[in-house]
Write an enzyme that holds these catalytic residues in place. Structure first.
Site, PDB file in Angstrom:
ATOM      1  N   HIS A 280       0.868  -1.188   0.000  1.00  0.00           N
ATOM      2  CA  HIS A 280       0.000   0.000   0.000  1.00  0.00           C
ATOM      3  C   HIS A 280       0.898   1.229   0.000  1.00  0.00           C
ATOM      4  O   HIS A 280       1.717   1.404   0.903  1.00  0.00           O
ATOM      5  CB  HIS A 280      -0.869  -0.045   1.266  1.00  0.00           C
ATOM      6  CG  HIS A 280      -2.003   0.889   1.218  1.00  0.00           C
ATOM      7  ND1 HIS A 280      -3.184   0.614   0.568  1.00  0.00           N
ATOM      8  CD2 HIS A 280      -2.124   2.142   1.711  1.00  0.00           C
ATOM      9  CE1 HIS A 280      -3.998   1.651   0.687  1.00  0.00           C
ATOM     10  NE2 HIS A 280      -3.378   2.585   1.369  1.00  0.00           N
ATOM     11  N   ALA A 281       0.773   2.067  -1.046  1.00  0.00           N
ATOM     12  CA  ALA A 281       1.677   3.215  -1.191  1.00  0.00           C
ATOM     13  C   ALA A 281       1.712   4.063   0.083  1.00  0.00           C
ATOM     14  O   ALA A 281       0.697   4.176   0.784  1.00  0.00           O
ATOM     15  CB  ALA A 281       1.215   4.073  -2.366  1.00  0.00           C
ATOM     16  N   HIS A 310       0.294  12.220  -5.691  1.00  0.00           N
ATOM     17  CA  HIS A 310      -0.369  12.242  -4.382  1.00  0.00           C
ATOM     18  C   HIS A 310       0.660  12.052  -3.266  1.00  0.00           C
ATOM     19  O   HIS A 310       0.728  12.817  -2.312  1.00  0.00           O
ATOM     20  CB  HIS A 310      -1.429  11.135  -4.310  1.00  0.00           C
ATOM     21  CG  HIS A 310      -2.074  11.068  -2.966  1.00  0.00           C
ATOM     22  ND1 HIS A 310      -3.253  11.716  -2.670  1.00  0.00           N
ATOM     23  CD2 HIS A 310      -1.672  10.477  -1.825  1.00  0.00           C
ATOM     24  CE1 HIS A 310      -3.549  11.513  -1.389  1.00  0.00           C
ATOM     25  NE2 HIS A 310      -2.604  10.763  -0.852  1.00  0.00           N
ATOM     26  N   GLU A 311       1.517  11.021  -3.442  1.00  0.00           N
ATOM     27  CA  GLU A 311       2.512  10.733  -2.399  1.00  0.00           C
ATOM     28  C   GLU A 311       3.529  11.864  -2.297  1.00  0.00           C
ATOM     29  O   GLU A 311       3.937  12.258  -1.204  1.00  0.00           O
ATOM     30  CB  GLU A 311       3.243   9.422  -2.702  1.00  0.00           C
ATOM     31  CG  GLU A 311       2.356   8.185  -2.671  1.00  0.00           C
ATOM     32  CD  GLU A 311       1.529   8.057  -1.405  1.00  0.00           C
ATOM     33  OE1 GLU A 311       0.402   7.550  -1.484  1.00  0.00           O
ATOM     34  OE2 GLU A 311       1.994   8.519  -0.341  1.00  0.00           O
ATOM     35  N   HIS A 314       2.518  14.688  -0.080  1.00  0.00           N
ATOM     36  CA  HIS A 314       2.857  14.539   1.342  1.00  0.00           C
ATOM     37  C   HIS A 314       4.298  14.968   1.602  1.00  0.00           C
ATOM     38  O   HIS A 314       4.591  15.684   2.563  1.00  0.00           O
ATOM     39  CB  HIS A 314       2.692  13.071   1.770  1.00  0.00           C
ATOM     40  CG  HIS A 314       1.273  12.612   1.834  1.00  0.00           C
ATOM     41  ND1 HIS A 314       0.315  13.234   2.591  1.00  0.00           N
ATOM     42  CD2 HIS A 314       0.647  11.562   1.236  1.00  0.00           C
ATOM     43  CE1 HIS A 314      -0.845  12.595   2.467  1.00  0.00           C
ATOM     44  NE2 HIS A 314      -0.662  11.590   1.651  1.00  0.00           N
ATOM     45  N   GLU A 338      -3.926  15.330   2.550  1.00  0.00           N
ATOM     46  CA  GLU A 338      -4.352  14.472   1.423  1.00  0.00           C
ATOM     47  C   GLU A 338      -4.627  15.266   0.154  1.00  0.00           C
ATOM     48  O   GLU A 338      -4.673  14.692  -0.923  1.00  0.00           O
ATOM     49  CB  GLU A 338      -5.603  13.688   1.826  1.00  0.00           C
ATOM     50  CG  GLU A 338      -5.409  12.759   3.003  1.00  0.00           C
ATOM     51  CD  GLU A 338      -4.185  11.868   2.861  1.00  0.00           C
ATOM     52  OE1 GLU A 338      -3.625  11.464   3.886  1.00  0.00           O
ATOM     53  OE2 GLU A 338      -3.768  11.575   1.716  1.00  0.00           O
ATOM     54  N   HIS A 440      -7.786   0.405   5.214  1.00  0.00           N
ATOM     55  CA  HIS A 440      -7.810   1.404   6.279  1.00  0.00           C
ATOM     56  C   HIS A 440      -8.543   0.947   7.520  1.00  0.00           C
ATOM     57  O   HIS A 440      -8.425   1.578   8.572  1.00  0.00           O
ATOM     58  CB  HIS A 440      -8.395   2.698   5.730  1.00  0.00           C
ATOM     59  CG  HIS A 440      -7.562   3.268   4.625  1.00  0.00           C
ATOM     60  ND1 HIS A 440      -7.483   2.670   3.377  1.00  0.00           N
ATOM     61  CD2 HIS A 440      -6.749   4.327   4.562  1.00  0.00           C
ATOM     62  CE1 HIS A 440      -6.665   3.345   2.615  1.00  0.00           C
ATOM     63  NE2 HIS A 440      -6.199   4.359   3.308  1.00  0.00           N
ATOM     64  N   TYR A 450     -10.026  11.843   3.419  1.00  0.00           N
ATOM     65  CA  TYR A 450     -10.070  11.754   1.964  1.00  0.00           C
ATOM     66  C   TYR A 450     -11.336  12.411   1.426  1.00  0.00           C
ATOM     67  O   TYR A 450     -11.309  13.037   0.369  1.00  0.00           O
ATOM     68  CB  TYR A 450      -9.965  10.293   1.521  1.00  0.00           C
ATOM     69  CG  TYR A 450      -8.643   9.655   1.901  1.00  0.00           C
ATOM     70  CD1 TYR A 450      -8.578   8.655   2.861  1.00  0.00           C
ATOM     71  CD2 TYR A 450      -7.458  10.099   1.339  1.00  0.00           C
ATOM     72  CE1 TYR A 450      -7.369   8.084   3.231  1.00  0.00           C
ATOM     73  CE2 TYR A 450      -6.244   9.550   1.704  1.00  0.00           C
ATOM     74  CZ  TYR A 450      -6.191   8.538   2.654  1.00  0.00           C
ATOM     75  OH  TYR A 450      -4.993   7.985   3.025  1.00  0.00           O
TER      76      TYR A 450
END
Ligand SMILES: CC(=O)N[C@@H](CC(=O)O)C(=O)NC[C@H](CC1(C(=O)N[C@@H](Cc2ccc(O)cc2)C(=O)O)CCCC1)C(=O)O
Ligand SMILES: [Zn+2]
Length: 560
Positions: A280-281, A310-311, A314, A338, A440, A450
């Protein structure tokens, strides 16, 4: 075993937190004049699950890591049983995305739940007790209050409910259209005219976003598709190149580039040395302003190209707030963290930008290509909203006791049916535990962040597009969905100003720094999709599609 190491360090950190908390509660910090220092003490005055006695905290961690291990090591057989070591990433996700065989999709959908959620039911019940015990030790009534404290917003749950009410008309139009296209493809026997959509046909293991149905749902099938996966493969894209291109977008805005540590220590594709990896990324901050990392089992697809952004969003946030005091080294609220990468990805995914980076051949300003693009974004973003809401509406109900432990699965399906308009391929029971089939839940990662992100990223996008002079509310020739803020230093400066605040101010201040507004507002999302909403209404009318879905068929029965 790194998971044993993880457990040990979690306990050690909890001891540290408890010592620090004891010292803080001896200070009369409420009378401190300096707002910033007082805010730091306010954050430190909350202990969280570290308030549990050691033996209970150990039990909490063991239950959580046990459920996560069940999830991460689950393997299932394929339809004809020729292989039984299929893992979620990439095998099952690939089948759910690309198979158009209802029997195969149903098999994978059921087998995954049989090998994950069903095995966690008792652990989760015990886990909920511990979350509520920790909440009470913090002076909260239950886990829900503990989880929502970070938003520091009195009527947060009703704000979320109001945002969803504003968006249901748009969701129902998309739902009706997609059900119609799926009925054309699979026939009336498989997909009804007025009922819920079978969950296993939506291109995703959890029906959380429907982007993989673009081939079936494209408004203009003969026009260019904005899923540039084939071009990425044809041009020999590698995971590293995908992240280098993402980094290039961030630096084109004047944002901080990825550090040498990032490039040396990240894991950007599944190692082929057989190491077991939680695929999971994820993005990681080592809190020294330099050591920041992404772990992602990247596959060369457009979906993973967007995920890379997306990553990296962060990571950019970690770098921007690196000079804040430790307690402020986090998002203004979890939804902000997010939204960073996804906001930039709204520019990257436009046909205009894909052409700039050579992934889409010459695309004249063709309104039909445009509608195909808008549909692809809607299938990911609008379809996601009710799912994001269900994930925590269900958990809030379970922690608060509104959902009893005997109804865990059927209450889950009541929400899935009522808010998403989907149904399981077979009637479920309380012998199953389908929430546990989504990362999750065993991972114990809150999810409303999210839903918040999918609302506020459009507020951020709209504000940054106005700053970049890429969008003008009164100029129909420059609609919001065509905006690409690439290379605009003004927009980058505005975003950086908000990011560098971290959690040093209440989140409405951070929201105001970018948008000039102080609240979450779905108007920007509705503006973005307006052209598609008009198109969907016309299309559904022409096809006499029924808007909404019947909810009288049973989806889950309590075991006798
Ligand atoms: C140490 C730590 O925990 N770090 C945090 C970051 C931090 O808090 O600092 C972190 O790395 N969390 C992992 C998580 C991974 C993903 C995820 O779980 N996504 C949701 C929902 C969604 C779906 C589509 C989409 O476009 C955006 C979101 C899902 O897949 O259901 C998987 C792919 C995308 C993001 C993440 O990055 O949020
Ligand atoms: Zn994220």
């Amino acid at each position: 075993m790194t998971s044993a190491g993880m457990l040990a360090s979690r306990l050690e950190y909890a001891r540290f937190e408890k010592d620090r908390w004891k010292q803080v509660t001896q200070v009369d910090w409420k009378s401190i004049k300096d707002e910033n220092v007082k805010r730091q003490f306010k954050v430190l005055s909350k202990l969280g699950t570290a308030a549990l006695p050691e033996d209970r905290l150990e039990k909490y961690d063991q239950l959580q890591s046990g459920m996560e291990r069940t999830y991460s090591t689950a393997r299932v057989c394929n339809l004809n049983g020729t292989s039984c070591d299929l893992s979620l990433e990439p095998d099952l996700s690939e089948i759910m995305a690309n198979s158009r065989d209802p029997e195969e999709l149903e098999h994978v959908w059921l087998a995954w739940r049989e090998n994950t959620g069903k095995k966690m039911r008792n652990s989760y019940k015990e886990f909920v007790e511990l979350i509520n015990e920790a909440a009470e030790l913090n002076g909260f009534s239950d886990g829900t209050e503990l989880w929502l404290d970070v938003y520091d917003t009195a009527d947060f749950q009703s704000q979320i409910a109001r945002l969803w009410d504003q968006l249901t008309p748009l969701y129902e139009q998309l739902h009706a259209y997609v059900r119609g296209r799926l009925r054309q493809h699979y026939g009336e026997e498989v997909v009804s005219r007025d009922g819920p959509i079978p969950a296993h046909l939506l291109g995703n293991m959890w029906s959380q976003s429907w982007g993989n149905l673009l081939d079936i749902c494209k408004p203009y099938p003969e026009k260019a598709s904005v899923d540039v996966t084939p071009q990425m493969k044809a041009q020999g894209y590698t995971p590293l190149k995908m992240f280098q291109m993402s980094d290039e977008f961030f630096t084109s805005l004047g944002l901080i580039p990825m550090t040498p540590e990032f490039w040396n220590r990240s894991i950007l594709e599944k190692p082929d040395d057989g190491r077991e990896l939680v695929c999971h990324a994820s993005a990681w901050d080592f809190y020294d302003g330099k050591d920041v990392r992404i772990k992602q089992c990247t596959v060369i697809t457009m979906e993973y190209f967007v995920t890379a952004h997306h990553e990296m969003g962060h990571i950019e946030y970690y770098l921007q707030y690196a000079r804040q005091p430790q307690v402020f080294k986090t998002g203004a609220n979890p939804g902000f963290h997010e939204a960073v990468g996804d906001t930039l990805a709204l520019s990257v995914a436009t046909p205009k930008h894909l052409k700039k980076i050579g992934l889409l051949e010459e695309v004249i300003n063709d309104p039909e290509v445009d509608m195909n693009f808008l549909m692809s974004v809607a299938l990911d973003k609008i379809a996601f909203l009710p799912f994001g809401y269900v994930m925590d509406k269900w958990r809030w109900g379970v922690f608060s006791g509104d959902i009893s432990e005997d109804d865990l699965n059927c209450e889950w399906w009541k929400l899935r049916l009522g808010l998403q308009g989907i149904e399981p391929p077979q009637v479920r029971s309380e012998m199953d535990f389908d929430p546990g089939a989504k990362y999750h839940i065993p991972g114990n990662v809150p999810y409303i962040r999210y839903f918040v992100s999918f609302i506020i990223q459009f507020q951020f996008h709209k504000a940054l597009c106005i700053t970049a002079n890429q969008y003008d509310p009164n100029d129909r020739a420059r609609p919001l969905h065509q905006c690409d803020i690439y290379n605009n230093k003004e927009a980058g400066k505005k975003l950086a100003k908000m990011l560098s605040m971290g959690a040093s101010k209440p989140w409405p201040d951070a929201m105001e720094a970018i948008t000039g507004q102080r609240e979450m507002d779905a108007t920007a999302l509705r503006d973005y999709f307006q052209p598609l909403e008009d198109w969907l209404k016309r299309e559904n009318q022409e096809n006499q599609e029924i808007i909404g879905w019947k909810t009288d068929e049973p989806v889950c029965t309590r075991e006798p």
